[in-house]
Design a protein around this motif. Sequence first.
Motif, PDB file in Angstrom:
ATOM      1  N   GLY A 209     -76.293  88.903 -18.339  1.00 23.90           N
ATOM      2  CA  GLY A 209     -76.763  89.600 -17.136  1.00 23.90           C
ATOM      3  C   GLY A 209     -75.738  90.574 -16.562  1.00 23.90           C
ATOM      4  O   GLY A 209     -74.725  90.878 -17.194  1.00 23.90           O
ATOM      5  N   TYR A 210     -76.001  91.034 -15.318  1.00 25.52           N
ATOM      6  CA  TYR A 210     -75.173  92.136 -14.781  1.00 25.52           C
ATOM      7  C   TYR A 210     -74.434  91.780 -13.487  1.00 25.52           C
ATOM      8  O   TYR A 210     -73.965  92.661 -12.768  1.00 25.52           O
ATOM      9  CB  TYR A 210     -76.041  93.385 -14.588  1.00 25.52           C
ATOM     10  N   GLY A 211     -74.279  90.474 -13.222  1.00 28.73           N
ATOM     11  CA  GLY A 211     -73.617  90.049 -11.977  1.00 28.73           C
ATOM     12  C   GLY A 211     -72.215  90.620 -11.805  1.00 28.73           C
ATOM     13  O   GLY A 211     -71.757  90.832 -10.673  1.00 28.73           O
ATOM     14  N   GLY A 212     -71.520  90.878 -12.914  1.00 29.44           N
ATOM     15  CA  GLY A 212     -70.148  91.387 -12.840  1.00 29.44           C
ATOM     16  C   GLY A 212     -70.072  92.904 -12.776  1.00 29.44           C
ATOM     17  O   GLY A 212     -68.980  93.478 -12.883  1.00 29.44           O
ATOM     18  N   ASN A 213     -71.215  93.556 -12.583  1.00 26.52           N
ATOM     19  CA  ASN A 213     -71.249  95.014 -12.528  1.00 26.52           C
ATOM     20  C   ASN A 213     -71.630  95.431 -11.105  1.00 26.52           C
ATOM     21  O   ASN A 213     -72.800  95.438 -10.725  1.00 26.52           O
ATOM     22  CB  ASN A 213     -72.280  95.530 -13.549  1.00 26.52           C
ATOM     23  N   LYS A 214     -70.623  95.733 -10.299  1.00 28.19           N
ATOM     24  CA  LYS A 214     -70.815  96.035  -8.861  1.00 28.19           C
ATOM     25  C   LYS A 214     -71.859  97.124  -8.634  1.00 28.19           C
ATOM     26  O   LYS A 214     -72.686  97.040  -7.722  1.00 28.19           O
ATOM     27  CB  LYS A 214     -69.481  96.499  -8.254  1.00 28.19           C
ATOM     28  N   LYS A 215     -71.784  98.133  -9.521  1.00 21.07           N
ATOM     29  CA  LYS A 215     -72.688  99.282  -9.343  1.00 21.07           C
ATOM     30  C   LYS A 215     -74.148  98.842  -9.530  1.00 21.07           C
ATOM     31  O   LYS A 215     -75.012  99.190  -8.724  1.00 21.07           O
ATOM     32  CB  LYS A 215     -72.314 100.356 -10.378  1.00 21.07           C
ATOM     33  N   MET A 216     -74.386  98.058 -10.585  1.00 22.99           N
ATOM     34  CA  MET A 216     -75.757  97.605 -10.828  1.00 22.99           C
ATOM     35  C   MET A 216     -76.229  96.649  -9.734  1.00 22.99           C
ATOM     36  O   MET A 216     -77.377  96.684  -9.299  1.00 22.99           O
ATOM     37  CB  MET A 216     -75.860  96.928 -12.205  1.00 22.99           C
ATOM     38  N   VAL A 217     -75.321  95.777  -9.274  1.00 23.18           N
ATOM     39  CA  VAL A 217     -75.687  94.827  -8.208  1.00 23.18           C
ATOM     40  C   VAL A 217     -76.072  95.609  -6.952  1.00 23.18           C
ATOM     41  O   VAL A 217     -77.096  95.334  -6.314  1.00 23.18           O
ATOM     42  CB  VAL A 217     -74.543  93.828  -7.928  1.00 23.18           C
ATOM     43  N   SER A 218     -75.274  96.619  -6.599  1.00 26.27           N
ATOM     44  CA  SER A 218     -75.585  97.420  -5.399  1.00 26.27           C
ATOM     45  C   SER A 218     -76.909  98.143  -5.572  1.00 26.27           C
ATOM     46  O   SER A 218     -77.657  98.323  -4.611  1.00 26.27           O
ATOM     47  CB  SER A 218     -74.488  98.459  -5.141  1.00 26.27           C
ATOM     48  N   GLU A 219     -77.207  98.559  -6.797  1.00 24.66           N
ATOM     49  CA  GLU A 219     -78.452  99.299  -7.031  1.00 24.66           C
ATOM     50  C   GLU A 219     -79.689  98.371  -6.975  1.00 24.66           C
ATOM     51  O   GLU A 219     -80.665  98.674  -6.304  1.00 24.66           O
ATOM     52  CB  GLU A 219     -78.378  99.974  -8.409  1.00 24.66           C
ATOM     53  N   PHE A 220     -79.591  97.226  -7.648  1.00 22.21           N
ATOM     54  CA  PHE A 220     -80.790  96.390  -7.781  1.00 22.21           C
ATOM     55  C   PHE A 220     -80.911  95.290  -6.720  1.00 22.21           C
ATOM     56  O   PHE A 220     -82.016  94.897  -6.364  1.00 22.21           O
ATOM     57  CB  PHE A 220     -80.834  95.738  -9.175  1.00 22.21           C
ATOM     58  N   ILE A 221     -79.780  94.770  -6.243  1.00 17.28           N
ATOM     59  CA  ILE A 221     -79.845  93.677  -5.262  1.00 17.28           C
ATOM     60  C   ILE A 221     -78.806  93.889  -4.151  1.00 17.28           C
ATOM     61  O   ILE A 221     -77.868  93.103  -3.976  1.00 17.28           O
ATOM     62  CB  ILE A 221     -79.662  92.283  -5.931  1.00 17.28           C
ATOM     63  N   PRO A 222     -79.005  94.974  -3.371  1.00 11.49           N
ATOM     64  CA  PRO A 222     -78.013  95.309  -2.341  1.00 11.49           C
ATOM     65  C   PRO A 222     -77.799  94.185  -1.322  1.00 11.49           C
ATOM     66  O   PRO A 222     -76.716  94.068  -0.755  1.00 11.49           O
ATOM     67  CB  PRO A 222     -78.595  96.567  -1.674  1.00 11.49           C
ATOM     68  N   GLU A 223     -78.826  93.324  -1.111  1.00 13.48           N
ATOM     69  CA  GLU A 223     -78.709  92.281  -0.075  1.00 13.48           C
ATOM     70  C   GLU A 223     -77.564  91.303  -0.340  1.00 13.48           C
ATOM     71  O   GLU A 223     -77.066  90.662   0.576  1.00 13.48           O
ATOM     72  CB  GLU A 223     -80.026  91.498   0.024  1.00 13.48           C
ATOM     73  N   ILE A 224     -77.150  91.190  -1.600  1.00 17.14           N
ATOM     74  CA  ILE A 224     -76.098  90.206  -1.933  1.00 17.14           C
ATOM     75  C   ILE A 224     -74.806  90.904  -2.374  1.00 17.14           C
ATOM     76  O   ILE A 224     -73.816  90.263  -2.715  1.00 17.14           O
ATOM     77  CB  ILE A 224     -76.609  89.210  -3.019  1.00 17.14           C
ATOM     78  N   ALA A 225     -74.806  92.228  -2.304  1.00 17.68           N
ATOM     79  CA  ALA A 225     -73.653  92.987  -2.813  1.00 17.68           C
ATOM     80  C   ALA A 225     -72.366  92.670  -2.037  1.00 17.68           C
ATOM     81  O   ALA A 225     -71.264  92.825  -2.577  1.00 17.68           O
ATOM     82  CB  ALA A 225     -73.955  94.478  -2.781  1.00 17.68           C
TER      83      ALA A 225
END
Length: 459
Positions: free
Chosen positions: A196-212
């Motif tokens: 998955g992409y949990g370690g990718n800050k950019k993707m986390v901010s894009e797809f799940i900003p609520e937990i960024a």
Amino acid sequence: MQWDIEVDVVVVGGGGCGLTAALAAAESGLDVAILEKTEFVLGNTAASAGMIPAAGTRFQEEMNISDSPEKMANEILEKNKYTGDPEQTLRICEESASLVEWLVDQHDIKLSLVTEFLLPGHKTYRMHAPPSRSGLELMKMLRGAVRNRDNIYLMLKSPVTKILFTDNNEVIGVETNTPNGMQRIGAKKVILADGGYGGNKKMVSEFIPEIANAIYFGYEGNTGDAVSMSAEANAELKNMSAYQGHASVSEAHGLLVTWGAIMLGGFIVNNQGFRFGDESQGYSEYATEVLKQPEKHAYMIFDREIYNQLLGIEDFKNLANFEAFHYSDSIEGLAEKLGLNSKTLKTTLEKYNDSVTVGEDEFGRKVLPKKLINSYYGIKIVPALFHTQGGLKINENAQVLGMNGTPILNLYAGGGSSVGISGTRANGYVAGNGLLCALGFGKIAGSHAAKSIKQVEVR
Ligand SMILES: Cc1cc2nc3c(=O)[nH]c(=O)nc-3n(C[C@H](O)[C@H](O)[C@H](O)COP(=O)(O)OP(=O)(O)OC[C@H]3O[C@@H](n4cnc5c(N)ncnc54)[C@H](O)[C@@H]3O)c2cc1C
């Protein structure tokens, strides 16, 4: 194409999904290479509690627990309000008992039924875990099983950087940056198990900003490479906003504070000493509830009886050994140690204990098994992102699907690489969904890949 190495199956990622996929594919004698980005065989799987949910196992039968894949699938779908795929959910639940028994019988993975407490979202005992209830032990055993096979090659420090396709979108191998330089590995099948992409800050901010803004508590190697590498093949993505959060991490010790403490009767307060919701709804969605609190952290409160019950859990025992839990004979004394207002915490406790008598509290919490009495324990907790649950869309054989709904030839995915069964958001996560999809779809992918190769050989 000039190949540096050729194998039957390449597995991208050496976590729980990757090792299980490799074991399943290697059973029929095929050559399998696992390419792992980091120098360790750990992944999120090692950080987990190692609990695999399964319905209808002989371990449940031995304890007279009646369960079925349909019951399990319904509970999972109820939790995600039917935003998950019902067919995929039922498929993996149907596979779950044979997965657990296959791990135990064929690969000597020691698992037993967890009856210490019910996990959030579970109506029956169906978690199967190693003796220490730790993912690290699970990974050690899986690694041992891989080592026992001489047709599985494990390459560490070898991130896969590219999936190689023919002009008609057929996967034929991968490129990897090994310590000896870039290598092209030819394969009849490629299984993506990159976590998955949990370690990718950019993707986390894009797809799940609520937990960024929460800490990332998962494996740093999991940077969404399967998703980005499959874009070239027009792979479809699904439910990218789904994830598992967790409301209770001890940041100071880098350890999870088990939600068992809540399910056995504990509660959570903010830094003003007030509770702020129904904790028993689930640790995943409660992460954003904690993030909404003034200081973005909280305190878990329980008593000696609960403390003693949890000492069998590895992480909890380690926290106890680190003296991470504050303790006092009185609630006022505990408040003082935690830096909370003692009058407020006392009132919160009294109100909570009254709710136990009534059977429901002001937030609608009904999981109120006991009053907290006599000796009190507390610990500061912070919310975290554990792992992502959205990813590549797959079919019942774990084959990656293209935008046109048909499988991309020779490409499989499982675990964090593929879409999970948690619906579209954090509140759809039921404890165990992560490992079930990792090990379950890993086994399905490995078996299907091997079967397809064998069929072609016979022809
Ligand atoms: C703290 C924590 C607790 C958890 N507890 C539970 C639990 O109790 N029960 C449960 O069901 N789930 C739990 N989960 C979730 C569960 O751990 C994951 O869903 C599951 O481990 C995913 O397995 P995986 O094999 O897909 O990923 P991982 O185990 O993370 O493995 C992925 C591997 O792929 C490697 N990789 C990444 N990119 C590349 C690349 N380009 N090339 C090569 N290798 C690559 C990574 O380095 C990593 O080793 C927890 C997660 C965390 C973080």
